[in-house]
Design a protein around this motif. Structure first.
Motif, PDB file in Angstrom:
ATOM      1  N   ASP A  25       0.817  -1.242  -0.009  1.00  0.00           N
ATOM      2  CA  ASP A  25      -0.088   0.084  -0.017  1.00  0.00           C
ATOM      3  C   ASP A  25       0.873   1.367   0.020  1.00  0.00           C
ATOM      4  O   ASP A  25       0.435   2.224   0.420  1.00  0.00           O
ATOM      5  CB  ASP A  25      -0.825   0.085   1.443  1.00  0.00           C
ATOM      6  CG  ASP A  25      -0.127  -0.017   2.607  1.00  0.00           C
ATOM      7  OD1 ASP A  25       0.972  -0.252   2.476  1.00  0.00           O
ATOM      8  OD2 ASP A  25      -0.783  -0.030   3.606  1.00  0.00           O
ATOM      9  N   SER A  26       2.141   0.871  -0.427  1.00  0.00           N
ATOM     10  CA  SER A  26       3.158   2.327  -0.580  1.00  0.00           C
ATOM     11  C   SER A  26       3.635   2.440  -1.953  1.00  0.00           C
ATOM     12  O   SER A  26       3.666   1.509  -2.596  1.00  0.00           O
ATOM     13  CB  SER A  26       4.237   1.991   0.466  1.00  0.00           C
ATOM     14  OG  SER A  26       5.256   3.137   0.340  1.00  0.00           O
ATOM     15  N   VAL A  27       3.664   3.680  -2.384  1.00  0.00           N
ATOM     16  CA  VAL A  27       4.318   3.852  -3.752  1.00  0.00           C
ATOM     17  C   VAL A  27       5.626   4.585  -3.768  1.00  0.00           C
ATOM     18  O   VAL A  27       6.082   4.758  -4.959  1.00  0.00           O
ATOM     19  CB  VAL A  27       3.237   4.846  -4.462  1.00  0.00           C
ATOM     20  CG1 VAL A  27       1.668   4.343  -4.669  1.00  0.00           C
ATOM     21  CG2 VAL A  27       3.015   6.264  -3.813  1.00  0.00           C
ATOM     22  N   TRP A  28       6.270   4.839  -2.550  1.00  0.00           N
ATOM     23  CA  TRP A  28       7.339   5.420  -2.567  1.00  0.00           C
ATOM     24  C   TRP A  28       8.231   4.923  -1.477  1.00  0.00           C
ATOM     25  O   TRP A  28       7.792   5.161  -0.260  1.00  0.00           O
ATOM     26  CB  TRP A  28       7.411   6.769  -2.092  1.00  0.00           C
ATOM     27  CG  TRP A  28       8.450   7.894  -2.507  1.00  0.00           C
ATOM     28  CD1 TRP A  28       9.588   7.531  -3.017  1.00  0.00           C
ATOM     29  CD2 TRP A  28       8.624   9.548  -2.152  1.00  0.00           C
ATOM     30  NE1 TRP A  28      10.433   8.667  -3.165  1.00  0.00           N
ATOM     31  CE2 TRP A  28       9.736   9.747  -2.510  1.00  0.00           C
ATOM     32  CE3 TRP A  28       7.627   9.990  -1.471  1.00  0.00           C
ATOM     33  CZ2 TRP A  28      10.176  11.078  -2.248  1.00  0.00           C
ATOM     34  CZ3 TRP A  28       8.046  11.510  -1.083  1.00  0.00           C
ATOM     35  CH2 TRP A  28       9.318  11.998  -1.398  1.00  0.00           C
ATOM     36  N   GLU A  81       2.478  11.442   4.215  1.00  0.00           N
ATOM     37  CA  GLU A  81       0.951  11.958   4.204  1.00  0.00           C
ATOM     38  C   GLU A  81       0.687  12.378   5.635  1.00  0.00           C
ATOM     39  O   GLU A  81      -0.071  13.260   5.816  1.00  0.00           O
ATOM     40  CB  GLU A  81       0.404  10.406   3.891  1.00  0.00           C
ATOM     41  CG  GLU A  81      -1.176  10.629   3.699  1.00  0.00           C
ATOM     42  CD  GLU A  81      -1.878   9.416   3.422  1.00  0.00           C
ATOM     43  OE1 GLU A  81      -0.997   8.420   2.860  1.00  0.00           O
ATOM     44  OE2 GLU A  81      -2.917   9.354   3.530  1.00  0.00           O
ATOM     45  N   ASN A  82       1.562  12.122   6.701  1.00  0.00           N
ATOM     46  CA  ASN A  82       0.896  12.299   7.753  1.00  0.00           C
ATOM     47  C   ASN A  82       2.028  11.864   8.843  1.00  0.00           C
ATOM     48  O   ASN A  82       2.113  10.662   8.908  1.00  0.00           O
ATOM     49  CB  ASN A  82      -0.185  12.014   8.425  1.00  0.00           C
ATOM     50  CG  ASN A  82      -0.728  12.773   9.770  1.00  0.00           C
ATOM     51  OD1 ASN A  82      -0.068  12.861  10.926  1.00  0.00           O
ATOM     52  ND2 ASN A  82      -1.985  12.887   9.688  1.00  0.00           N
ATOM     53  N   PRO A  83       2.999  12.597   9.646  1.00  0.00           N
ATOM     54  CA  PRO A  83       3.999  11.952  10.558  1.00  0.00           C
ATOM     55  C   PRO A  83       3.348  11.130  11.479  1.00  0.00           C
ATOM     56  O   PRO A  83       4.187  10.456  11.995  1.00  0.00           O
ATOM     57  CB  PRO A  83       4.629  13.455  11.332  1.00  0.00           C
ATOM     58  CG  PRO A  83       4.101  14.554  10.292  1.00  0.00           C
ATOM     59  CD  PRO A  83       2.642  14.216   9.721  1.00  0.00           C
ATOM     60  N   LEU A  84       2.004  11.189  11.777  1.00  0.00           N
ATOM     61  CA  LEU A  84       1.512  10.378  12.802  1.00  0.00           C
ATOM     62  C   LEU A  84       1.546   8.739  12.269  1.00  0.00           C
ATOM     63  O   LEU A  84       1.119   7.850  12.808  1.00  0.00           O
ATOM     64  CB  LEU A  84       0.188  10.524  13.276  1.00  0.00           C
ATOM     65  CG  LEU A  84       0.189  12.154  14.050  1.00  0.00           C
ATOM     66  CD1 LEU A  84      -1.085  12.284  14.596  1.00  0.00           C
ATOM     67  CD2 LEU A  84       0.911  11.817  15.217  1.00  0.00           C
ATOM     68  N   TYR A  85       1.781   8.783  10.931  1.00  0.00           N
ATOM     69  CA  TYR A  85       1.743   7.383  10.296  1.00  0.00           C
ATOM     70  C   TYR A  85       3.189   6.651  10.402  1.00  0.00           C
ATOM     71  O   TYR A  85       3.309   5.718   9.819  1.00  0.00           O
ATOM     72  CB  TYR A  85       1.363   7.451   8.782  1.00  0.00           C
ATOM     73  CG  TYR A  85      -0.204   7.963   8.574  1.00  0.00           C
ATOM     74  CD1 TYR A  85      -1.145   7.617   9.499  1.00  0.00           C
ATOM     75  CD2 TYR A  85      -0.383   8.610   7.388  1.00  0.00           C
ATOM     76  CE1 TYR A  85      -2.508   7.957   9.058  1.00  0.00           C
ATOM     77  CE2 TYR A  85      -1.843   8.835   7.123  1.00  0.00           C
ATOM     78  CZ  TYR A  85      -2.606   8.418   8.388  1.00  0.00           C
ATOM     79  OH  TYR A  85      -4.262   9.001   7.973  1.00  0.00           O
ATOM     80  N   LEU A  86       4.066   7.382  10.964  1.00  0.00           N
ATOM     81  CA  LEU A  86       5.223   6.911  11.092  1.00  0.00           C
ATOM     82  C   LEU A  86       5.423   5.130  11.601  1.00  0.00           C
ATOM     83  O   LEU A  86       6.155   4.477  10.822  1.00  0.00           O
ATOM     84  CB  LEU A  86       6.268   7.802  12.155  1.00  0.00           C
ATOM     85  CG  LEU A  86       7.468   7.039  12.350  1.00  0.00           C
ATOM     86  CD1 LEU A  86       8.458   7.654  11.034  1.00  0.00           C
ATOM     87  CD2 LEU A  86       8.334   7.283  13.440  1.00  0.00           C
ATOM     88  N   PRO A  87       4.737   4.822  12.425  1.00  0.00           N
ATOM     89  CA  PRO A  87       4.852   3.429  12.734  1.00  0.00           C
ATOM     90  C   PRO A  87       4.381   2.447  11.390  1.00  0.00           C
ATOM     91  O   PRO A  87       4.888   1.501  11.355  1.00  0.00           O
ATOM     92  CB  PRO A  87       3.932   3.141  13.760  1.00  0.00           C
ATOM     93  CG  PRO A  87       3.729   4.562  14.470  1.00  0.00           C
ATOM     94  CD  PRO A  87       3.766   5.476  13.390  1.00  0.00           C
ATOM     95  N   GLN A  88       3.406   3.082  10.556  1.00  0.00           N
ATOM     96  CA  GLN A  88       3.035   2.219   9.527  1.00  0.00           C
ATOM     97  C   GLN A  88       3.979   2.527   8.456  1.00  0.00           C
ATOM     98  O   GLN A  88       4.272   1.462   7.590  1.00  0.00           O
ATOM     99  CB  GLN A  88       1.599   2.643   8.959  1.00  0.00           C
ATOM    100  CG  GLN A  88       0.543   2.204   9.975  1.00  0.00           C
ATOM    101  CD  GLN A  88      -0.732   2.862   9.460  1.00  0.00           C
ATOM    102  OE1 GLN A  88      -1.261   2.400   8.501  1.00  0.00           O
ATOM    103  NE2 GLN A  88      -1.156   3.822  10.116  1.00  0.00           N
TER     104      GLN A  88
END
Ligand code: DO4
Ligand code: MG
Length: 279
Positions: free
Chosen positions: A125-128, A162-169
Motif C-alpha cells: 500500500d506504499s508507492v514511494w 502523508e502524515n507524521p503520525l503514520y510513522l509506525p506504519q
C-alpha cells in the motif's frame, strides 16, 4: 573481532582466523559487559579452523528489540521536510533535529528482521519506498555499547509523508528491517571516520550510490543510548539503528528485484533483495 551467527554454530573471526563455537543461547553469549574480552578468552582456548564457510548465516539477533533513532543527519531532516510539506508535517523534522531530546522509535521485534542475503519487503500500500543504511549499535542490558552491525531501516516515504503520525506504519511491517552480516566487536568504540556506503542495483546496473562518514551525525552514540535507557529495561540487550544520512533523490523508489548493498568497511556488507508479500 567479528561474531557470525550461523544456523548450527557461531563463528568468531579474529585476524583472518575462524573459531567455531557451539552456543546454545545467542542472547546469553552477546549480552554482557566486556564482550570483546570475553570473546578473546574463548579463542585462547580453541583452535582455528580452515573451513571458514559461513553456512546458514543469520541476522545477529536473538530475542532483542530493535529501536531506531531518526533525523540524526541533515540529509534525513531535509528529505523529510520536503516529503511532508503538503501535510504541514515538515516543521516537526527541523524541530527534532535541533531539540535536546532525540527522535527514538520502536522499529522491530526480532521476527520482523532478516539477515544478509535474505529478502526485504516494500509495503503493497506504499508507492514511494527507500532503504535506510544505518550503523546499528548492540547495547548490553547494562547500557554499554558492545558491538556494531549494519542495519537497513526500510521506510515508506509516501505513508510517512502523508502524515507524521503514520510513522509506525511507514516503518513497521513484516521484513521491514535487516541486520548483518555479523556483530563487529572492537576493543575500542568505532572510528568516527568510518563510512556508510549504499548501492542500489537494478537489473545489474547501479541505480543509486552514495556514502557518508558517521562523523556527520548530529548526536553521539552514548547520547542516544542514554535516552533509550531512561525508562526502558532490556533484559537481553537491544539494537539501536542510529539514523540515515543517505537518501536517494525524490524521483527514486525501490522496486521488486532491486538489490540493496550497504557496506560499513570494518563490519562488512549487508545485501538484500527487495520483494513484496504475495497473497
Ligand atoms: O522521522 C522519521 C524517521 C527518521 C529516520 O528513520 C532516520 O532519520 O533514519
Ligand atoms: Mg532511519
Amino acid at each position: 573481532m567479528k561474531l557470525y551467527k550461523c544456523e548450527s554454530n557461531v563463528i568468531i573471526e579474529n585476524q583472518e582466523q575462524y573459531f567455531p563455537l557451539q552456543v546454545n543461547d545467542w542472547d546469553n553469549l552477546i549480552n554482557r559487559r566486556g564482550l570483546y574480552s570475553f570473546l578473546q578468552e574463548q579463542i585462547q582456548n580453541s583452535s582455528p579452523t580452515n573451513d571458514m564457510a559461513l553456512s546458514g548465516l543469520q541476522a545477529p539477533i536473538g530475542g532483542q528489540e530493535v529501536w531506531a533513532a531518526g533525523v540524526t543527519y541533515l540529509r534525513s531532516r531535509d528529505a523529510r521536510m520536503e516529503e511532508s510539506k503538503q501535510s504541514g508535517g515538515d516543521t516537526f523534522y527541523d524541530k527534532v533535529y535541533d531539540a535536546e531530546r532525540p527522535e527514538i522509535f520502536f522499529k522491530a521485534t526480532a521476527n520482523r528482521v532478516v539477515g544478509t542475503n535474505d529478502t526485504l519487503h516494500i509495503r503493497r500500500d506504499s508507492v514511494w519506498d527507500v532503504p535506510e543504511p544505518e550503523l546499528t549499535l548492540f547495547i548490553s542490558s547494562e547500557g554499554t555499547i558492545e558491538a556494531y552491525t549494519v542495519g537497513n531501516d526500510m521506510s515508506s516515504r509516501s505513508i510517512e509523508g502523508e502524515n507524521p503520525l503514520y510513522l509506525p506504519q511507514a516503518k513497521m511491517y513484516e521484513r521491514c528491517a535487516a541486520l548483518g552480516p555479523c556483530l563487529y566487536v572492537p576493543e575500542q568504540p568505532i572510528d568516527l571516520e568510518t563510512e556508510i556506503e549504499l548501492a542500489i542495483i537494478r537489473k545489474g546496473k547501479t541505480e543509486f550510490e552514495g556514502k557518508i562518514p558517521i562523523s556527520n551525525m548530529k548526536r553521539t552514540h552514548t547520547e542516544l543510548v542514554s535516552y533509550l535507557f531512561r525508562e526502558c529495561n532490556f533484559p537481553k540487550g537491544c539494537f539501536l539503528m542510529t539514523g540515515t544520512g543517505l537518501v536517494p533523490p525524490d524521483t527514486f523508489t525501490l522496486r521488486p528485484q532491486d538489490v540493496v548493498n550497504i557496506t560499513i568497511a570494518p563490519i562488512g556488507t549487508l545485501t538484500n533483495t527487495i520483494t513484496q508479500k504475495i497473497g
